[in-house]
Structures are given as C-alpha cells and as structure tokens.
Design an enzyme around this catalytic site. Structure first.
Site, PDB file in Angstrom:
ATOM      1  N   LEU A  33       0.804  -1.225   0.000  1.00 48.36           N
ATOM      2  CA  LEU A  33       0.000   0.000   0.000  1.00 48.36           C
ATOM      3  C   LEU A  33       0.840   1.279   0.000  1.00 48.36           C
ATOM      4  O   LEU A  33       1.901   1.339   0.618  1.00 48.36           O
ATOM      5  CB  LEU A  33      -0.924   0.007   1.220  1.00 48.36           C
ATOM      6  N   HIS A  34       0.320   2.278  -0.697  1.00 52.42           N
ATOM      7  CA  HIS A  34       0.913   3.612  -0.716  1.00 52.42           C
ATOM      8  C   HIS A  34      -0.226   4.620  -0.561  1.00 52.42           C
ATOM      9  O   HIS A  34      -1.404   4.222  -0.407  1.00 52.42           O
ATOM     10  CB  HIS A  34       1.714   3.815  -2.004  1.00 52.42           C
ATOM     11  N   HIS A  37      -3.559   4.113  -2.490  1.00 50.95           N
ATOM     12  CA  HIS A  37      -4.508   3.166  -1.884  1.00 50.95           C
ATOM     13  C   HIS A  37      -5.183   3.789  -0.663  1.00 50.95           C
ATOM     14  O   HIS A  37      -6.393   3.659  -0.471  1.00 50.95           O
ATOM     15  CB  HIS A  37      -3.777   1.904  -1.410  1.00 50.95           C
ATOM     16  N   GLY A 147      -9.388   3.671  -8.001  1.00 50.99           N
ATOM     17  CA  GLY A 147      -8.621   4.829  -8.436  1.00 50.99           C
ATOM     18  C   GLY A 147      -8.755   5.101  -9.933  1.00 50.99           C
ATOM     19  O   GLY A 147      -8.797   4.170 -10.742  1.00 50.99           O
ATOM     20  N   GLN A 153      -9.816   0.073 -15.930  1.00 53.09           N
ATOM     21  CA  GLN A 153     -10.349  -0.828 -14.899  1.00 53.09           C
ATOM     22  C   GLN A 153     -11.594  -0.213 -14.228  1.00 53.09           C
ATOM     23  O   GLN A 153     -12.602  -0.888 -14.019  1.00 53.09           O
ATOM     24  CB  GLN A 153      -9.254  -1.069 -13.865  1.00 53.09           C
ATOM     25  N   VAL A 176      -3.329   9.836  -7.114  1.00 55.17           N
ATOM     26  CA  VAL A 176      -2.376  10.415  -6.159  1.00 55.17           C
ATOM     27  C   VAL A 176      -0.982  10.270  -6.763  1.00 55.17           C
ATOM     28  O   VAL A 176      -0.603   9.181  -7.243  1.00 55.17           O
ATOM     29  CB  VAL A 176      -2.463   9.709  -4.789  1.00 55.17           C
ATOM     30  N   SER A 186       2.380   0.454  -6.867  1.00 53.57           N
ATOM     31  CA  SER A 186       3.188  -0.555  -6.157  1.00 53.57           C
ATOM     32  C   SER A 186       4.382  -0.955  -7.014  1.00 53.57           C
ATOM     33  O   SER A 186       5.437  -1.312  -6.501  1.00 53.57           O
ATOM     34  CB  SER A 186       2.338  -1.784  -5.846  1.00 53.57           C
TER      35      SER A 186
HETATM   36  P1  AMP Z   1      -3.887  -2.218  -6.857  1.00 50.06           P
HETATM   37  O1  AMP Z   1      -3.464  -2.620  -5.490  1.00 50.06           O
HETATM   38  O2  AMP Z   1      -2.775  -1.726  -7.708  1.00 50.06           O
HETATM   39  O3  AMP Z   1      -4.774  -3.239  -7.520  1.00 50.06           O
HETATM   40  O4  AMP Z   1      -4.808  -0.950  -6.643  1.00 50.06           O
HETATM   41  C1  AMP Z   1      -5.928  -0.986  -5.792  1.00 50.06           C
HETATM   42  C2  AMP Z   1      -6.746   0.263  -5.982  1.00 50.06           C
HETATM   43  O5  AMP Z   1      -5.939   1.409  -5.677  1.00 50.06           O
HETATM   44  C3  AMP Z   1      -7.248   0.446  -7.415  1.00 50.06           C
HETATM   45  O6  AMP Z   1      -8.565   0.957  -7.372  1.00 50.06           O
HETATM   46  C4  AMP Z   1      -6.284   1.444  -7.976  1.00 50.06           C
HETATM   47  O7  AMP Z   1      -6.807   2.204  -9.039  1.00 50.06           O
HETATM   48  C5  AMP Z   1      -6.037   2.330  -6.757  1.00 50.06           C
HETATM   49  N1  AMP Z   1      -4.784   3.078  -6.912  1.00 50.06           N
HETATM   50  C6  AMP Z   1      -3.548   2.574  -7.148  1.00 50.06           C
HETATM   51  N2  AMP Z   1      -2.650   3.577  -7.297  1.00 50.06           N
HETATM   52  C7  AMP Z   1      -3.345   4.736  -7.152  1.00 50.06           C
HETATM   53  C8  AMP Z   1      -2.981   6.113  -7.214  1.00 50.06           C
HETATM   54  N3  AMP Z   1      -1.743   6.502  -7.447  1.00 50.06           N
HETATM   55  N4  AMP Z   1      -3.970   7.027  -7.020  1.00 50.06           N
HETATM   56  C9  AMP Z   1      -5.248   6.639  -6.792  1.00 50.06           C
HETATM   57  N5  AMP Z   1      -5.646   5.365  -6.723  1.00 50.06           N
HETATM   58  C10 AMP Z   1      -4.713   4.421  -6.909  1.00 50.06           C
END
Ligand code: AMP
Length: 284
Positions: A33-34, A37, A147, A153, A176, A186
């Site tokens: 997570l960042h 998330h 996001g 997606q 973000v 990630s």
């Molecule tokens: P992931 O863990 O990469 O599958 O992402 C999980 C959720 O976090 C998804 O809805 C992504 O679109 C969102 N997400 C990932 N990176 C960002 C970001 N930089 N800004 C906003 N939402 C994000």
C-alpha cells in the site's frame, strides 16, 4: 481494526454492522500500500460509517509471464498503514479461502476489455471483473472506491455493476502522485534510480498532449506522434500505447470533440507503467 481471513468471518461482521444500520464502504487492493490506496480509505470514510479494505493479490488478472510470484507483498506494514488511516476492517483471504478448487466462472465486460491495456494483457480485465464481482458479493458494501489511476479498470467495473444490477455505488478517486508527478504505484518499487528519474516523462508528455488538444484544433494524430516521441526521448524504453478515448466508452477518438481521456502505458526498463489524464474540451 478487525482482520478477517475467511469469507464466513467477514460476512458475519458486516451483517452485524448492517443490522445496526451502519453503512459500509470498500476499498479493494492488492496490498503493497501507498498513499494512492490509502486515499481510497479516506474516500469511503467520507461516504460510509465503516471502511473496509481488502488485500488480495489476484491470480486471475496476471498473465503467464507476468509478476504474480514477485509482486510486492508486505502485509504487516499494510495493516499498520490501514490502522493509522482509520480503516475498520481488513479482509485478507488466501487463495484457498476465496476460491473453490474447481472455480470456473469468468466475468467478461465486452466492449471495454479488448483495447488499450488489454492488447498487451488480454486476460487482465476478465480477471479484475471476476475478482471484484466476487468481493462485492461477499462484502455487499454500499459503496466501493477505485482509483482513476487504473482508468480502464474503473470503467470496466462501473459497466459491470450497471449491467449486472449490483446494488453498490462505484466511486472513482483522483490519481495520487509523487511530488514530481509520477503516479503512485506498487510497481514503482521495481524502478532503478535512473528509471525512477525518467518515469515522470509519461505524465509530462500526456499532460502536454492534453493541453495541446484543449488549445488547438483537437486533432489527435499529430499530438499523439509528438507525445510518443517525447516519452521515448525523455526516458522510456518503449511506449506501449497512447490513446485518445471517449471518457465514458473508451472508444478511440481521432478528434477531441467531447469529454475525453488520454490513456497511456510505457516501459521503463522491465517495468510497465500506466497513466492517464482528462482532456477538457469546451464546446463552441
Ligand atoms: P492495486 O493494489 O494496484 O490493484 O490498486 C488498488 C486500488 O488502488 C485500485 O482501485 C487502484 O486504481 C487504486 N490506486 C492505485 N494507485 C493509485 C494512485 N496513485 N492514485 C489513486 N488510486 C490508486
């Protein structure tokens, strides 16, 4: 913060909240997570009484030669971050807790699953739609945040929810970014120092392309050509695609004559990064 590893546990907890009249918002993730998330937790907390995160590295969305095995995982740190952000419950099942051994269902959102990112990752959006449907049916949240970083997606999920009459409000959350503009991901952890320095070239190029469309004739072909040149001159090994699309249907556009988006993917060394920007066209 409650941590649930099985479907039975999480369903029971959420049924308890619903019985108390509390609304639930969900933020599905694959962990590592960042701030991107964690911003989803902030979003669901403004919309619902209880915030639920899920952490599950979804094997259905990885292709045979992709990074499923090496995808970054740090559950302990993720749980700390979620707790500090005020998350109420984390659902973190392992594969066997989620899937029957002979699991065989696939959800395919036709029309949105074929283009853009799907050209290089043909299994990706079916894998995403199937796991998101499963998580939404297990949690039955009032709202769920995704996001705009993963714009295609987000559109696939919105369409699935509409087409299948799933009773959940899908919220798109703004991207973000790091201070130099790079979208948080990630997979940024994979970048070498030199690649990390070069990576903002992607957002800089597509932002410039968007401003050219907004200020000029809106014709895409010349703008696209200079965007690709710029991405590669400033550091990407290779541009996978840069597409101008209708903001809703993701249909390819030749002219920015309606609300649109530039979607892009490029390779920095062995790391594939994606980004996108809105194109705001004011009609005459
Ligand atoms: P992931 O863990 O990469 O599958 O992402 C999980 C959720 O976090 C998804 O809805 C992504 O679109 C969102 N997400 C990932 N990176 C960002 C970001 N930089 N800004 C906003 N939402 C994000």
């Amino acid at each position: 913060m409650i941590i649930c590893k099985t479907k039975g546990e999480v369903k029971e907890r959420l049924a308890g909240w619903r019985a108390e009249g509390l609304s639930v918002g969900a933020a599905p993730t694959m962990g590592a997570l960042h701030e991107g998330h964690l911003s989803l937790i902030d979003v669901v907390k403004t919309k619902s009484d209880r915030a639920v995160a899920t952490i599950f590295v979804n094997p259905l969305q990885f292709g045979p030669n992709e990074d499923l095995e090496t995808y970054p995982r740090d559950l302990e740190k993720d749980l700390e971050l979620l707790k500090a952000r005020g998350c109420d419950l984390v659902f973190t099942p392992d594969r066997d807790a989620l899937f029957a051994a002979d699991f065989s269902t696939n959800i395919s959102v036709g029309g949105l699953r074929e283009n853009h990112c799907a050209v290089a990752r043909p299994q990706f959006f079916d894998g995403v739609a199937t796991i998101v449907a499963k998580l939404l049916l297990i949690l039955r949240p009032d709202c769920a945040a995704f996001g705009e970083k993963d714009y295609q997606q987000l559109m696939v999920i919105k369409r699935m929810v509409r087409d299948l009459d799933m009773d959940v409000d899908i919220i798109g959350a703004p991207i973000v970014r790091e201070s130099d503009g790079l979208a948080m991901s990630s997979r940024n952890l994979y970048l070498s120092d030199a690649e990390r320095k070069a990576a903002p070239a992607l957002i800089e190029s597509i932002s410039y392309a968007a401003s050219q469309l907004e200020q000029g004739s809106g014709e895409w072909a010349p703008v696209k050509a200079s965007a690709i040149k710029q991405i590669e001159e400033f550091g990407a090994l290779k541009t996978e695609y840069v597409n101008l699309v209708d903001a809703e249907t993701l249909e390819l556009l030749d002219v920015a004559d309606r609300p649109a988006r530039i979607l892009s993917a490029a390779w920095f060394g062995k790391t594939r990064l994606i980004d996108n920007v809105p194109v705001r066209v004011t009609k005459p």
